[in-house]
Design a protein around this motif. Sequence first.
Motif, PDB file in Angstrom:
ATOM      1  N   VAL A 177       0.835  -1.205   0.000  1.00 35.14           N
ATOM      2  CA  VAL A 177       0.000   0.000   0.000  1.00 35.14           C
ATOM      3  C   VAL A 177       0.867   1.252   0.000  1.00 35.14           C
ATOM      4  CG1 VAL A 177      -1.854   1.241   1.153  1.00 35.14           C
ATOM      5  CG2 VAL A 177      -1.760  -1.264   1.286  1.00 35.14           C
ATOM      6  N   VAL A 178       0.599   2.109  -0.967  1.00 38.76           N
ATOM      7  CA  VAL A 178       1.222   3.425  -1.068  1.00 38.76           C
ATOM      8  C   VAL A 178       0.122   4.458  -0.866  1.00 38.76           C
ATOM      9  CG1 VAL A 178       2.611   4.976  -2.498  1.00 38.76           C
ATOM     10  CG2 VAL A 178       2.799   2.480  -2.803  1.00 38.76           C
ATOM     11  N   SER A 179       0.398   5.509  -0.110  1.00 40.02           N
ATOM     12  CA  SER A 179      -0.610   6.551   0.077  1.00 40.02           C
ATOM     13  C   SER A 179       0.001   7.920  -0.161  1.00 40.02           C
ATOM     14  CB  SER A 179      -1.199   6.500   1.491  1.00 40.02           C
ATOM     15  OG  SER A 179      -2.203   7.482   1.650  1.00 40.02           O
ATOM     16  N   THR A 180      -0.724   8.772  -0.868  1.00 43.12           N
ATOM     17  CA  THR A 180      -0.311  10.166  -1.022  1.00 43.12           C
ATOM     18  C   THR A 180      -1.025  11.009   0.026  1.00 43.12           C
ATOM     19  OG1 THR A 180      -2.025  10.472  -2.717  1.00 43.12           O
ATOM     20  CG2 THR A 180       0.210  10.021  -3.472  1.00 43.12           C
ATOM     21  N   ILE A 181      -0.278  11.970   0.575  1.00 45.32           N
ATOM     22  CA  ILE A 181      -0.815  12.842   1.622  1.00 45.32           C
ATOM     23  C   ILE A 181      -0.245  14.248   1.395  1.00 45.32           C
ATOM     24  CG2 ILE A 181      -1.349  11.143   3.406  1.00 45.32           C
ATOM     25  CD1 ILE A 181       1.999  12.990   3.230  1.00 45.32           C
ATOM     26  N   SER A 182      -0.714  15.206   2.218  1.00 46.44           N
ATOM     27  CA  SER A 182      -0.317  16.598   1.994  1.00 46.44           C
ATOM     28  C   SER A 182       0.396  17.238   3.178  1.00 46.44           C
ATOM     29  CB  SER A 182      -1.562  17.438   1.657  1.00 46.44           C
ATOM     30  OG  SER A 182      -2.508  17.389   2.724  1.00 46.44           O
ATOM     31  N   SER A 183       0.649  16.483   4.252  1.00 48.32           N
ATOM     32  CA  SER A 183       1.298  17.061   5.422  1.00 48.32           C
ATOM     33  C   SER A 183       1.934  15.959   6.251  1.00 48.32           C
ATOM     34  CB  SER A 183       0.288  17.832   6.282  1.00 48.32           C
ATOM     35  OG  SER A 183      -0.639  16.937   6.885  1.00 48.32           O
ATOM     36  N   ASP A 184       2.826  16.362   7.152  1.00 48.90           N
ATOM     37  CA  ASP A 184       3.458  15.398   8.047  1.00 48.90           C
ATOM     38  C   ASP A 184       2.426  14.764   8.976  1.00 48.90           C
ATOM     39  OD1 ASP A 184       5.904  15.980   6.923  1.00 48.90           O
ATOM     40  OD2 ASP A 184       6.522  17.361   8.517  1.00 48.90           O
ATOM     41  N   GLU A 185       1.452  15.559   9.421  1.00 43.86           N
ATOM     42  CA  GLU A 185       0.395  15.032  10.287  1.00 43.86           C
ATOM     43  C   GLU A 185      -0.361  13.910   9.581  1.00 43.86           C
ATOM     44  OE1 GLU A 185      -3.824  16.511  12.341  1.00 43.86           O
ATOM     45  OE2 GLU A 185      -2.830  17.731  10.826  1.00 43.86           O
ATOM     46  N   LYS A 186      -0.739  14.146   8.326  1.00 45.10           N
ATOM     47  CA  LYS A 186      -1.492  13.137   7.589  1.00 45.10           C
ATOM     48  C   LYS A 186      -0.609  11.944   7.226  1.00 45.10           C
ATOM     49  CE  LYS A 186      -4.971  16.315   5.793  1.00 45.10           C
ATOM     50  NZ  LYS A 186      -5.581  16.943   4.589  1.00 45.10           N
ATOM     51  N   ALA A 187       0.697  12.180   7.052  1.00 48.88           N
ATOM     52  CA  ALA A 187       1.610  11.067   6.799  1.00 48.88           C
ATOM     53  C   ALA A 187       1.617  10.104   7.977  1.00 48.88           C
ATOM     54  CB  ALA A 187       3.016  11.598   6.534  1.00 48.88           C
ATOM     55  N   THR A 188       1.641  10.653   9.194  1.00 51.14           N
ATOM     56  CA  THR A 188       1.613   9.817  10.389  1.00 51.14           C
ATOM     57  C   THR A 188       0.331   9.002  10.440  1.00 51.14           C
ATOM     58  OG1 THR A 188       3.002  11.359  11.622  1.00 51.14           O
ATOM     59  CG2 THR A 188       1.640   9.843  12.910  1.00 51.14           C
ATOM     60  N   ALA A 190      -1.590   8.043   7.893  1.00 51.27           N
ATOM     61  CA  ALA A 190      -1.570   7.005   6.859  1.00 51.27           C
ATOM     62  C   ALA A 190      -0.678   5.841   7.277  1.00 51.27           C
ATOM     63  CB  ALA A 190      -1.110   7.586   5.529  1.00 51.27           C
ATOM     64  N   ARG A 191       0.451   6.143   7.895  1.00 50.92           N
ATOM     65  CA  ARG A 191       1.323   5.068   8.388  1.00 50.92           C
ATOM     66  C   ARG A 191       0.632   4.293   9.509  1.00 50.92           C
ATOM     67  NH1 ARG A 191       5.383   9.226   8.032  1.00 50.92           N
ATOM     68  NH2 ARG A 191       6.737   8.891   6.208  1.00 50.92           N
ATOM     69  N   ASN A 192      -0.023   5.012  10.402  1.00 45.61           N
ATOM     70  CA  ASN A 192      -0.724   4.336  11.495  1.00 45.61           C
ATOM     71  C   ASN A 192      -1.830   3.417  10.966  1.00 45.61           C
ATOM     72  OD1 ASN A 192       0.880   5.680  13.312  1.00 45.61           O
ATOM     73  ND2 ASN A 192      -0.703   7.098  14.021  1.00 45.61           N
ATOM     74  N   ALA A 193      -2.431   3.803   9.835  1.00 41.19           N
ATOM     75  CA  ALA A 193      -3.472   2.960   9.231  1.00 41.19           C
ATOM     76  C   ALA A 193      -2.893   1.704   8.608  1.00 41.19           C
ATOM     77  CB  ALA A 193      -4.237   3.751   8.175  1.00 41.19           C
ATOM     78  N   GLY A 194      -1.582   1.744   8.271  1.00 36.56           N
ATOM     79  CA  GLY A 194      -0.941   0.555   7.720  1.00 36.56           C
ATOM     80  C   GLY A 194      -0.270   0.737   6.387  1.00 36.56           C
ATOM     81  N   ALA A 195      -0.218   1.965   5.859  1.00 38.47           N
ATOM     82  CA  ALA A 195       0.443   2.182   4.576  1.00 38.47           C
ATOM     83  C   ALA A 195       1.925   1.830   4.668  1.00 38.47           C
ATOM     84  CB  ALA A 195       0.262   3.627   4.125  1.00 38.47           C
ATOM     85  N   HIS A 196       2.409   1.079   3.669  1.00 40.51           N
ATOM     86  CA  HIS A 196       3.835   0.726   3.640  1.00 40.51           C
ATOM     87  C   HIS A 196       4.697   1.909   3.208  1.00 40.51           C
ATOM     88  CE1 HIS A 196       1.771  -3.205   3.068  1.00 40.51           C
ATOM     89  NE2 HIS A 196       2.774  -3.684   3.773  1.00 40.51           N
ATOM     90  N   HIS A 197       4.167   2.731   2.307  1.00 45.29           N
ATOM     91  CA  HIS A 197       4.894   3.875   1.768  1.00 45.29           C
ATOM     92  C   HIS A 197       3.983   5.091   1.782  1.00 45.29           C
ATOM     93  CE1 HIS A 197       7.897   1.037   0.166  1.00 45.29           C
ATOM     94  NE2 HIS A 197       6.864   0.318  -0.231  1.00 45.29           N
ATOM     95  N   VAL A 198       4.525   6.238   2.168  1.00 45.96           N
ATOM     96  CA  VAL A 198       3.763   7.482   2.209  1.00 45.96           C
ATOM     97  C   VAL A 198       4.504   8.532   1.395  1.00 45.96           C
ATOM     98  CG1 VAL A 198       2.868   9.309   3.681  1.00 45.96           C
ATOM     99  CG2 VAL A 198       2.768   6.930   4.454  1.00 45.96           C
ATOM    100  N   VAL A 199       3.779   9.224   0.517  1.00 49.37           N
ATOM    101  CA  VAL A 199       4.378  10.204  -0.386  1.00 49.37           C
ATOM    102  C   VAL A 199       3.669  11.538  -0.198  1.00 49.37           C
ATOM    103  CG1 VAL A 199       4.886  10.792  -2.784  1.00 49.37           C
ATOM    104  CG2 VAL A 199       4.856   8.374  -2.068  1.00 49.37           C
ATOM    105  N   ASN A 200       4.431  12.565   0.145  1.00 59.09           N
ATOM    106  CA  ASN A 200       3.879  13.912   0.296  1.00 59.09           C
ATOM    107  C   ASN A 200       3.922  14.594  -1.071  1.00 59.09           C
ATOM    108  OD1 ASN A 200       3.411  16.691   0.813  1.00 59.09           O
ATOM    109  ND2 ASN A 200       4.140  16.452   2.911  1.00 59.09           N
ATOM    110  N   TYR A 201       2.750  14.749  -1.696  1.00 60.49           N
ATOM    111  CA  TYR A 201       2.717  15.279  -3.061  1.00 60.49           C
ATOM    112  C   TYR A 201       3.035  16.771  -3.118  1.00 60.49           C
ATOM    113  CZ  TYR A 201      -2.080  16.769  -1.843  1.00 60.49           C
ATOM    114  OH  TYR A 201      -3.175  17.327  -1.238  1.00 60.49           O
ATOM    115  N   ARG A 202       3.068  17.431  -1.964  1.00 62.83           N
ATOM    116  CA  ARG A 202       3.408  18.856  -1.947  1.00 62.83           C
ATOM    117  C   ARG A 202       4.907  19.100  -1.853  1.00 62.83           C
ATOM    118  NH1 ARG A 202      -1.386  21.426   1.944  1.00 62.83           N
ATOM    119  NH2 ARG A 202      -3.035  21.309   0.351  1.00 62.83           N
ATOM    120  N   THR A 203       5.633  18.163  -1.290  1.00 61.12           N
ATOM    121  CA  THR A 203       7.075  18.361  -1.096  1.00 61.12           C
ATOM    122  C   THR A 203       7.923  17.400  -1.916  1.00 61.12           C
ATOM    123  OG1 THR A 203       7.111  16.874   0.822  1.00 61.12           O
ATOM    124  CG2 THR A 203       6.684  19.216   1.243  1.00 61.12           C
TER     125      THR A 203
END
Length: 336
Positions: A177-188, A190-203
């Motif tokens: 599972v890869v998830s795109t997010i927009s902030s460090d808060e949302k990255a955390t 998505a990881r807590n939900a179980g995403a293997h990879h998190v990508v911040n599309y803004r940075t």
Amino acid sequence: MKAIVYSHKGSPDVLQLVDRDPVDPGPGEVRVRIVVSGVNPTDWKSRSNTDPDSEVTPNQDGAGVVDAVGEGVTHLGVGDRVWLYLSAYQRASGTAQEFATVDAAHVVPLPDGTSFDIGASLGVPAITAHRALTVLEDGPDRLSPGALAGKIVLVAGGAGAVGHAAIQLARWAGATVVSTISSDEKATLARNAGAHHVVNYRTEDAADVISRIAPDGVDIVVEVSIVKNADLDAQVVGQRAVVAMYADDGGSTAELAVRPNMGKNTRYQFVLLYTIGEEALRRGVEDVTAALVARALPVGEDAGLPLVRFSLADTAKAHQAVEDSVVGKVLIDVSR
């Protein structure tokens, strides 16, 4: 009993707290004492855009205890703990009330140990996520451990309720599972939900990062905004992938690049629970229940979905919070 009602479309101000008599269940119906009501974007959109023919109690999802059973209902009994979905679809009896009389077909037993908070967070988000994950041409139409083994799932907006459920269900079914997010808060989250990879599309260059994670392409995209992400999706999907779109961005128009999508035989699948059909709903409910038994769908900030709570009297504020895209799942405490 206390109930929230509205008689004409408009802002959250049209929602009123009133006293009403509980309605006895007819054939094929049950009455549920609602403990927690869940609020989804579809609830405020219906309230804002559609003038009802009669008084309506909003909110599709919820959880509670069966209070009375109508003729012909055999899979539920008084005292059963349950979760409800699409309670207010084509009827006026949603879950923003102390006792809801609803179609028994849309009332599901809660597995032992599953909280009412989890039950009220399922419905629209979880079944939508299930549908999005089961429309791949070369993939399964049911989810279970290993069903998506070897598949790569991209969840756009993994910090939202549907995205959260999609991450959890895909992970439970064995996908990467890869998830795109927009902030460090949302990255955390998505990881807590179980995403293997998190990508911040803004940075980050999302297309480059995702392509390095999935050099042969993503198999399934669970898409919250095709209007914004059409170009990204076309770049990162693999052969015969599917982009499953469950949100409309207010009715905006998306543009798709023909050549990249044609070359990959990409499938674009719209997802709306109201019209997916009873068979798809049944599969979703059964598989979500199996995931509940496996403890695969927790909620709360530690599980990637903060809970934002309101009282029944503050249902208007709850609707406004969802309309304002608050981070987390909005719940209404109806009776505890």
